[in-house]
Design an enzyme around this catalytic site. Structure first.
Site, mmCIF file in Angstrom:
data_model
loop_
_atom_site.group_PDB
_atom_site.id
_atom_site.type_symbol
_atom_site.label_atom_id
_atom_site.label_comp_id
_atom_site.label_asym_id
_atom_site.label_seq_id
_atom_site.Cartn_x
_atom_site.Cartn_y
_atom_site.Cartn_z
ATOM 1 C CB SER A 48 -0.870 -0.005 1.259
ATOM 2 O OG SER A 48 -1.399 1.279 1.494
ATOM 3 C CD GLU A 89 -2.179 5.205 4.859
ATOM 4 O OE1 GLU A 89 -1.790 5.143 6.035
ATOM 5 O OE2 GLU A 89 -2.593 6.241 4.336
ATOM 6 C CE1 TYR A 144 -4.156 -1.920 5.457
ATOM 7 C CE2 TYR A 144 -3.166 0.189 4.870
ATOM 8 C CZ TYR A 144 -3.734 -1.019 4.497
ATOM 9 O OH TYR A 144 -3.870 -1.321 3.155
HETATM 10 P P1 NAP Z 1 -11.456 -4.487 1.358
HETATM 11 O O1 NAP Z 1 -12.595 -4.105 0.476
HETATM 12 O O2 NAP Z 1 -11.440 -4.039 2.772
HETATM 13 O O3 NAP Z 1 -11.366 -6.093 1.321
HETATM 14 C C1 NAP Z 1 -10.539 -6.788 2.215
HETATM 15 C C2 NAP Z 1 -10.757 -8.283 2.046
HETATM 16 O O4 NAP Z 1 -9.967 -8.957 3.045
HETATM 17 C C3 NAP Z 1 -12.222 -8.728 2.278
HETATM 18 O O5 NAP Z 1 -12.510 -9.787 1.422
HETATM 19 C C4 NAP Z 1 -12.171 -9.196 3.728
HETATM 20 O O6 NAP Z 1 -13.183 -10.130 4.045
HETATM 21 C C5 NAP Z 1 -10.810 -9.862 3.735
HETATM 22 N N1 NAP Z 1 -10.307 -10.089 5.095
HETATM 23 C C6 NAP Z 1 -10.402 -9.300 6.171
HETATM 24 N N2 NAP Z 1 -9.844 -9.885 7.242
HETATM 25 C C7 NAP Z 1 -9.409 -11.097 6.822
HETATM 26 C C8 NAP Z 1 -8.793 -12.200 7.472
HETATM 27 N N3 NAP Z 1 -8.543 -12.177 8.780
HETATM 28 N N4 NAP Z 1 -8.468 -13.280 6.724
HETATM 29 C C9 NAP Z 1 -8.750 -13.330 5.414
HETATM 30 N N5 NAP Z 1 -9.353 -12.337 4.751
HETATM 31 C C10 NAP Z 1 -9.678 -11.233 5.458
HETATM 32 O O7 NAP Z 1 -10.068 -4.032 0.724
HETATM 33 P P2 NAP Z 1 -9.724 -3.669 -0.812
HETATM 34 O O8 NAP Z 1 -9.936 -2.217 -1.001
HETATM 35 O O9 NAP Z 1 -10.371 -4.641 -1.706
HETATM 36 O O10 NAP Z 1 -8.148 -3.878 -0.806
HETATM 37 C C11 NAP Z 1 -7.562 -5.131 -1.121
HETATM 38 C C12 NAP Z 1 -6.162 -5.212 -0.527
HETATM 39 O O11 NAP Z 1 -5.371 -4.163 -1.050
HETATM 40 C C13 NAP Z 1 -6.096 -5.055 0.985
HETATM 41 O O12 NAP Z 1 -5.027 -5.845 1.447
HETATM 42 C C14 NAP Z 1 -5.791 -3.582 1.185
HETATM 43 O O13 NAP Z 1 -5.143 -3.403 2.426
HETATM 44 C C15 NAP Z 1 -4.877 -3.339 0.011
HETATM 45 N N6 NAP Z 1 -4.872 -1.976 -0.537
HETATM 46 C C16 NAP Z 1 -6.021 -1.362 -0.872
HETATM 47 C C17 NAP Z 1 -5.976 -0.103 -1.451
HETATM 48 C C18 NAP Z 1 -7.226 0.629 -1.852
HETATM 49 O O14 NAP Z 1 -7.157 1.842 -2.062
HETATM 50 N N7 NAP Z 1 -8.364 -0.043 -2.011
HETATM 51 C C19 NAP Z 1 -4.745 0.511 -1.700
HETATM 52 C C20 NAP Z 1 -3.584 -0.170 -1.356
HETATM 53 C C21 NAP Z 1 -3.656 -1.421 -0.782
HETATM 54 P P3 NAP Z 1 -14.646 -9.665 4.553
HETATM 55 O O15 NAP Z 1 -15.397 -9.259 3.314
HETATM 56 O O16 NAP Z 1 -15.175 -10.877 5.209
HETATM 57 O O17 NAP Z 1 -14.431 -8.510 5.491
HETATM 58 N N1 GDD Z 2 -12.443 7.130 6.165
HETATM 59 C C1 GDD Z 2 -12.542 8.465 6.352
HETATM 60 N N2 GDD Z 2 -13.688 8.964 6.914
HETATM 61 N N3 GDD Z 2 -11.525 9.261 5.979
HETATM 62 C C2 GDD Z 2 -11.677 10.598 6.140
HETATM 63 C C3 GDD Z 2 -12.824 11.159 6.702
HETATM 64 C C4 GDD Z 2 -13.885 10.310 7.115
HETATM 65 O O1 GDD Z 2 -14.919 10.729 7.620
HETATM 66 N N4 GDD Z 2 -12.668 12.506 6.704
HETATM 67 C C5 GDD Z 2 -11.477 12.772 6.189
HETATM 68 N N5 GDD Z 2 -10.855 11.620 5.846
HETATM 69 C C6 GDD Z 2 -9.496 11.513 5.292
HETATM 70 C C7 GDD Z 2 -8.589 10.570 6.068
HETATM 71 O O2 GDD Z 2 -8.079 11.206 7.243
HETATM 72 C C8 GDD Z 2 -7.517 10.303 5.012
HETATM 73 O O3 GDD Z 2 -6.559 11.322 5.023
HETATM 74 C C9 GDD Z 2 -8.295 10.371 3.692
HETATM 75 O O4 GDD Z 2 -9.567 10.962 3.999
HETATM 76 C C10 GDD Z 2 -8.521 9.005 3.034
HETATM 77 O O5 GDD Z 2 -9.067 8.135 4.012
HETATM 78 P P1 GDD Z 2 -9.642 6.688 3.601
HETATM 79 O O6 GDD Z 2 -10.608 6.824 2.493
HETATM 80 O O7 GDD Z 2 -10.098 6.031 4.850
HETATM 81 O O8 GDD Z 2 -8.376 5.951 2.966
HETATM 82 P P2 GDD Z 2 -6.856 5.851 3.447
HETATM 83 O O9 GDD Z 2 -6.055 6.700 2.513
HETATM 84 O O10 GDD Z 2 -6.703 6.083 4.882
HETATM 85 O O11 GDD Z 2 -6.542 4.310 3.195
HETATM 86 C C11 GDD Z 2 -6.971 3.678 1.982
HETATM 87 O O12 GDD Z 2 -5.947 3.757 1.029
HETATM 88 C C12 GDD Z 2 -4.725 3.058 1.364
HETATM 89 C C13 GDD Z 2 -3.744 3.295 0.221
HETATM 90 O O13 GDD Z 2 -3.139 4.536 0.371
HETATM 91 C C14 GDD Z 2 -7.304 2.215 2.329
HETATM 92 O O14 GDD Z 2 -7.899 1.613 1.206
HETATM 93 C C15 GDD Z 2 -6.065 1.419 2.693
HETATM 94 O O15 GDD Z 2 -6.404 0.033 2.829
HETATM 95 C C16 GDD Z 2 -5.048 1.586 1.552
HETATM 96 O O16 GDD Z 2 -3.885 0.864 1.831
#
Ligand code: NAP
Ligand code: GDD
Length: 348
Positions: free
Chosen positions: A134, A136, A157
């Protein structure tokens, strides 16, 4: 027919990836967690009864906290490719549940790699793994961030993801395993979880427009993110596993916007001014924030011939249009006298 195993298939990326791989004629196996209610809504449209001779999507109960179960699934499926997308993926929640997050995201990744390492020794098969890293992990490192930027993680995280990243590097070097680290910047879609900021905003836009909600409470509006479309990003996960060697790749659009800019664009899309509806609530601030993520995806462009297709404006429009339709359905229910909850809004 190639077999893929997706850990985290019920999540946003898992659903898009499953669809992508099925279109590429893979047999797709997914790991799902046992829950007290159905949790497969994102992939229900892809699922067929396993008795159907044409079924190519199969689900297995498993969890990253249960190494024995992971080993059994590997033996049963014998996959060619594994995508480790499973995670407690909410940054704010990771401050509330740091031990759990580290166990699933950090140690869970190690459990999976250990299971694959032993499986390779016993079966002599060839398996390629994708590890979901990520942006992050970059935390407070100055933008733009790329593969050579040092990690400065700012949450449990992110620290757990850094551990997963280094486990991947170590297992690649120590045991010659094919593990690719994707360092993906934020990617969103209509399937995005409702407690991430983009979806929280677009859902609220639909509900406010139709009079189902008055206010939207948010935290820090100044944070900047490099937001892309999840559908574009799953393609590059697959490309990393087709590459000649395992490597690390930043995946991003190369463009960053503040939360405020996303908010403004989403409300304007339906003709509203966000300032009339948004209030700041301290509960949504993080103890330590990541201020500015902006990726440089040059390496993925050059080595994997990948570039994103959906623009920032296109992404906002796609999500708002989807959530307007969802709000219209919700309004029909409300008008018919049903009570509709605001699930997911409380802890986002
Ligand atoms: P998501 O919608 O939160 O999906 C996470 C998946 O992981 C769900 O299927 C969840 O199952 C499963 N999970 C949670 N806890 C688990 C456990 N203990 N064992 C096995 N599976 C588990 O996340 P996403 O946005 O699709 O992201 C996919 C991956 O990319 C994650 O690893 C996330 O950290 C990473 N990532 C995401 C982003 C982004 O912007 N979306 C960016 C960078 C990295 P349930 O449905 O049962 O909860
Ligand atoms: N969730 C959330 N809720 N975020 C908020 C809010 C709120 O009410 N208000 C402001 N934010 C700001 C957060 O503080 C952060 O700076 C930004 O919005 C994005 O927050 P999220 O959408 O929760 O995503 P994230 O950037 O913290 O994390 C996501 O992206 C990562 C990759 O950079 C997640 O998908 C992570 O799993 C992923 O790794």
């Amino acid at each position: 027919m190639k077999k893929a195993l997706i850990n985290g298939i019920t999540g946003q990326d898992g659903a898009y990836l499953a669809e992508f791989l099925l279109k590429k004629d893979y047999e797709v196996h997914g790991i799902i967690r046992r829950a007290s209610m159905f949790n497969t809504q994102r992939i229900d449209h892809l699922y067929r009864d396993p008795h159907d001779p044409n079924a190519r999507l199969f689900l297995h109960y498993g969890d990253l906290s249960d190494g024995t179960g992971l080993r059994r699934i590997l033996e049963a499926v014998q996959p060619d490719e594994i995508y480790n997308l499973g995670a407690q993926s909410h940054v704010k929640v990771s401050f509330d549940q740091p031990e759990y997050t580290a166990d699933v995201v950090g140690t869970g990744t190690l459990r999976l790699f250990e299971a694959v390492r032993d499986h390779l020794k016993n079966s002599k098969s060839d398996i390629r793994l994708y590890q979901a890293g990520s942006s992050e992990m970059f935390g407070s490192a100055a933008p733009p961030q790329l593969e050579t930027t040092a990690f400065e993680p700012r949450s449990p995280y992110a620290i757990s993801k850094v551990a997963g990243y280094w486990f991947a590097r170590n297992y690649r070097e120590a045991y010659d395993m094919f593990i690719a680290n994707g360092i993906l910047f934020n990617h969103e879609s209509p399937l995005r979880g409702e407690t991430f900021v983009t979806r929280k905003i677009t859902r609220a836009v639909g509900r406010i427009k139709l009079g189902l909600q008055d206010k939207l409470f948010l935290g820090n509006l100044d944070a900047k993110r490099d937001w892309g479309f999840a559908g574009d990003y799953v393609e590059v996960m697959w490309k990393m596993l087709q590459h000649s060697e395992p490597d690390d790749f930043v995946v991003a659009t190369g463009e960053a916007h503040s939360v405020r800019e996303f908010l403004e664009a989403a409300f304007i899309h339906v003709g509203l001014d966000f300032k009339k509806y948004v209030e700041i609530d301290q509960r949504y601030f993080r103890p330590t924030e990541v201020d500015h993520l902006l990726g440089d995806p040059s390496k993925a462009a050059e080595k994997l011939s990948w570039k994103p297709k959906v623009s920032f404006q296109g992404l906002v429009a796609m999500m708002v249009d989807h959530d307007m339709e969802q709000a219209e359905r919700e309004k029909l229910l409300v008008d018919a006298g049903h009570k509709v909850g605001q699930e997911g809004v409380a802890n986002g």
